[in-house]
Design a protein around this motif. Sequence first.
Motif, short mmCIF file in Angstrom:
data_model
loop_
_atom_site.label_atom_id
_atom_site.label_comp_id
_atom_site.label_asym_id
_atom_site.label_seq_id
_atom_site.Cartn_x
_atom_site.Cartn_y
_atom_site.Cartn_z
N ASP A 1 2.84 14.47 -19.22
CA ASP A 1 3.30 15.83 -18.89
C ASP A 1 4.62 15.84 -18.14
O ASP A 1 5.04 16.88 -17.63
CB ASP A 1 2.24 16.56 -18.07
N ALA A 2 5.30 14.68 -18.09
CA ALA A 2 6.59 14.54 -17.41
C ALA A 2 6.48 14.73 -15.91
O ALA A 2 7.47 15.00 -15.24
CB ALA A 2 7.64 15.49 -17.99
N ARG A 3 5.28 14.59 -15.36
CA ARG A 3 5.06 14.63 -13.91
C ARG A 3 4.42 13.32 -13.48
O ARG A 3 3.64 12.71 -14.20
CB ARG A 3 4.15 15.80 -13.54
N VAL A 4 4.73 12.91 -12.27
CA VAL A 4 4.22 11.64 -11.76
C VAL A 4 2.78 11.80 -11.28
O VAL A 4 2.44 12.76 -10.60
CB VAL A 4 5.12 11.13 -10.62
N ASP A 5 1.95 10.84 -11.66
CA ASP A 5 0.56 10.75 -11.23
C ASP A 5 0.41 9.52 -10.35
O ASP A 5 1.30 8.66 -10.29
CB ASP A 5 -0.37 10.66 -12.44
N ALA A 6 -0.75 9.42 -9.70
CA ALA A 6 -1.04 8.27 -8.86
C ALA A 6 -2.31 7.61 -9.36
O ALA A 6 -3.30 8.29 -9.67
CB ALA A 6 -1.18 8.68 -7.40
N ALA B 1 0.81 -1.22 0.00
CA ALA B 1 0.00 0.00 0.00
C ALA B 1 0.84 1.27 0.00
O ALA B 1 0.30 2.37 -0.06
CB ALA B 1 -0.94 0.00 1.21
N VAL B 2 2.16 1.14 0.08
CA VAL B 2 3.07 2.29 0.07
C VAL B 2 3.92 2.20 -1.19
O VAL B 2 4.38 1.13 -1.57
CB VAL B 2 3.97 2.29 1.32
N ARG B 3 4.12 3.36 -1.85
CA ARG B 3 4.93 3.42 -3.08
C ARG B 3 5.86 4.62 -3.00
O ARG B 3 5.59 5.61 -2.29
CB ARG B 3 4.07 3.55 -4.32
N LEU B 4 6.96 4.55 -3.75
CA LEU B 4 7.89 5.67 -3.87
C LEU B 4 7.74 6.31 -5.25
O LEU B 4 7.77 5.62 -6.27
CB LEU B 4 9.33 5.20 -3.69
N GLY B 5 7.60 7.64 -5.28
CA GLY B 5 7.52 8.37 -6.54
C GLY B 5 7.58 9.86 -6.30
O GLY B 5 7.24 10.36 -5.22
N ASP B 6 8.01 10.59 -7.32
CA ASP B 6 8.23 12.04 -7.19
C ASP B 6 6.93 12.79 -7.49
O ASP B 6 6.71 13.30 -8.58
CB ASP B 6 9.34 12.47 -8.15
N THR C 1 -5.26 10.21 -9.87
CA THR C 1 -5.18 11.60 -9.44
C THR C 1 -3.95 12.18 -10.11
O THR C 1 -2.82 11.77 -9.83
CB THR C 1 -5.14 11.73 -7.90
N MET C 2 -4.18 13.14 -11.06
CA MET C 2 -3.13 13.57 -11.97
C MET C 2 -2.58 14.94 -11.61
O MET C 2 -3.34 15.86 -11.28
CB MET C 2 -3.65 13.58 -13.41
N SER C 3 -1.26 15.06 -11.71
CA SER C 3 -0.61 16.32 -11.39
C SER C 3 -1.08 17.44 -12.33
O SER C 3 -1.19 18.59 -11.92
CB SER C 3 0.90 16.17 -11.49
N SER C 4 -1.36 17.11 -13.60
CA SER C 4 -1.76 18.13 -14.57
C SER C 4 -3.14 18.69 -14.28
O SER C 4 -3.52 19.73 -14.83
CB SER C 4 -1.75 17.53 -15.99
N GLN C 5 -3.92 18.01 -13.43
CA GLN C 5 -5.26 18.46 -13.09
C GLN C 5 -5.37 18.83 -11.61
O GLN C 5 -6.43 18.72 -11.01
CB GLN C 5 -6.28 17.37 -13.45
N GLY C 6 -4.22 19.26 -11.06
CA GLY C 6 -4.22 19.64 -9.66
C GLY C 6 -4.52 18.48 -8.74
O GLY C 6 -5.04 18.67 -7.63
N PHE C 7 -4.22 17.29 -9.19
CA PHE C 7 -4.44 16.05 -8.46
C PHE C 7 -5.93 15.80 -8.17
O PHE C 7 -6.29 15.16 -7.18
CB PHE C 7 -3.63 16.01 -7.17
N ALA C 8 -6.78 16.30 -9.09
CA ALA C 8 -8.19 15.92 -9.01
C ALA C 8 -8.32 14.46 -9.41
O ALA C 8 -7.59 13.95 -10.26
CB ALA C 8 -9.02 16.80 -9.94
N VAL C 9 -9.26 13.78 -8.81
CA VAL C 9 -9.45 12.35 -9.06
C VAL C 9 -10.41 12.16 -10.23
O VAL C 9 -11.46 12.80 -10.31
CB VAL C 9 -9.99 11.64 -7.81
N ALA C 10 -10.04 11.27 -11.17
CA ALA C 10 -10.89 11.01 -12.34
C ALA C 10 -10.76 9.54 -12.74
O ALA C 10 -9.76 8.89 -12.46
CB ALA C 10 -10.49 11.92 -13.50
N ARG C 11 -11.79 9.06 -13.44
CA ARG C 11 -11.75 7.70 -13.94
C ARG C 11 -10.76 7.60 -15.09
O ARG C 11 -10.81 8.37 -16.04
CB ARG C 11 -13.15 7.28 -14.42
N PHE C 12 -9.83 6.66 -15.01
CA PHE C 12 -8.83 6.45 -16.06
C PHE C 12 -9.31 5.42 -17.08
O PHE C 12 -9.20 5.62 -18.29
CB PHE C 12 -7.52 5.99 -15.42
N THR C 13 -9.85 4.31 -16.60
CA THR C 13 -10.32 3.24 -17.46
C THR C 13 -11.22 2.31 -16.65
O THR C 13 -11.03 2.15 -15.44
CB THR C 13 -9.15 2.42 -18.05
N PRO C 14 -12.21 1.69 -17.31
CA PRO C 14 -13.00 0.68 -16.60
C PRO C 14 -12.30 -0.68 -16.51
O PRO C 14 -12.79 -1.58 -15.82
CB PRO C 14 -14.26 0.57 -17.47
#
Length: 701
Positions: A482-487, A421-426, A498-511
């Motif tokens: 966008d060369a930024r790490v997302d989660a 449940a823990v990950r490393l990323g920038d 939750t994407m850095s390009s969208q201010g880390f707003a949460v959105a559906r990526f894929t079903p």
Amino acid sequence: MRRLVAVALCLVGAACGDNMLGDGEALVASRDLVVVAHQDDDLLFMQPDVLEAVQHGVGVTTVYVTAGNGTHGVDAANKRYVGLMEAYGSAVHDMNWSCGYIELAHHVAQHCRLVAANLSLVFLAYPDGGREGQVDDSLLHLWEGTITYATTVADRTASYDRPGLIATIAEVMRQTQPRVVRTLEVASNHGHDHSDHMVVGALVVLALAQSPNHAELVSYRGYDIAGEPANKVKPILDASRDLVARYEACANDCAACGEACSAIDPTHEIWLSRRYAVGFRPSARGALQHDGQCLNALPNGRVELGDCTAPSIWMFDGGQLATSTGCLDVQPSGDLAVDACTAGASRRFVADDEDHVWSSLPPPPQPGMDFAHLLCLSPADDGPRAALCGGGSAMAPTWRIAPPLVTTTRANLGIAATGRAVRLGDLDGDGHADLCAVEPDGFYCAPGDGLGGFGPAHRIDTELRPFSIDPESLTLGDVDGDARVDACGRDQAGVLCTMSSQGFAVARFTPTFADAEARKGTSASLAAIDANGDGIADICGLAAEGVICTPAGTTLQPNVRSAWPDPAAIVWPTDLDGDHHADWCSTSPTGPACGVDAESALSRDGVAWGFAFQGAVEDVPADPAITGTADIDGDGDSDLCMIDNDRIACARSQGRGFGPRTTFAVIPPGATALWLGDLDGDGRADACVDLGATISCALAR
């Protein structure tokens, strides 16, 4: 008439004199340099690695040091050369070979080249020494000093003493400037092998020290692999077998030269179905530990084995073994000292993935060297020194490289989660990996300080739109380009990000990966990784179809990488060969099994990748909390790491198999979780472990 036929007639002495072959083409830069003893060593022990490099046209130069496999005579040697040209020419559908003589360090050698395929074969023609080195002018006798030189078996002869042979290989390295050097066993660490194999392996280590090159070095095991499990699936084995069958037709007359033998030598079949190799670490930093003691530099320039409370920290850098007061140097007597970091073979060392440390200073010639051809770092009774090491009673001792640990108190982080449940990323974009986790009340990241420590965690998502995923499915990567790490991670309906390009707003990526197609190991398998080389990470993992990858969107037809893994297996999607196309590994009853995208046309089954010794495969725990994949050495290939009692051990990827597990870090006992990521921004993955009250991290160098 094909160009190969004309060359063949000349090489076997039909109606052409010594001068029929003129000057050869100059050597050119090659990504891969292969240095072997005999004309079939690369065909039998180094496949599919060499074949794939040749077919991809990346630039391959292969040097064959001896004239053959026990049969002396120019005509016999030349038939083997023709067999090699037939084998590799058929693999690239090009027989327009150009052959001639070149000079290397004042020695003449044959050079045959396929220009379009960017492939060179170089024949030094030193006499074959026999399996035990029993022939009078063998490489073993040259190494031991029983003879001082030998004359080649060739139409145009040359004479080699030991320094001249080392200088010749060093000159090839200088001219070709390879990124990877492939050779044979450097010592008898795995059992009995041909004497020529091991002398050539040692020769390459010493030549590399004399060249300005710092290529990756890979040492392929020889005869002893017959006792290990076969680890090539049939489609991959068949492609390599065709090379051998075409070579043997010309060399052994089992079919007409230009055709393929219907069957190859049964012993060759055994070797060809196995691939086992040991890599050498390009860099490392830490204490050098042996049996609980550390190699420490003293103020007077001497070294000793002593206490590990405040040990000397050594850096492998550019081939030298440096500490804060200078570089380790081997004296002619074998004594060790620390002095100024100047150039020279006596100050160059290489560390292999079996935790041996080899000196690049040529050992003094002495009778009875048998299968010990290099000096290694040894904890002798009278103190640490460079001693002759090899097999039997002179087995090379092991040294664990132990980087300093940086410890953060968990109570100061604000993160309670652990395991997968823990990950490393920038996440904050400062170039240093952060420690991130999904907690019951939200998604948090503790910022990395670039040195292996972390500051207090802060929340990334919001209460209005929480990042509500299965914590075990958390994965970090750039999924929007966008060369930024997302989660990202999965919930019942698919994947959320939750994407850095969208201010880390949460959105559906894929079903994709919704509960309807998920399996027991789906959550722990998810990885954000580039699946098709477009620079944007897809989400890959285990599902009902097998190992699949999917980009953003509503598609329900993901790219199926393989249906092979057992649904209950632990799966790691990753890039094993650095081509920016997603590969995968999984647990299996016979050790780690992997599939690479580059071989998907041949097979989508899992190929045995685990290193083996004396029949025992190095298995990997079926626990995603204490295992993981990441590129620990910066070569672009992901490596497989795990907690192994009191150490972090990593099996480094060689692109088509794992080497033996090497010590990445020494840790206190009781670690319950392993996390991999680039903590200091140097392009190499570092490692952290959960020790309960503290989190301890070790930098790759």
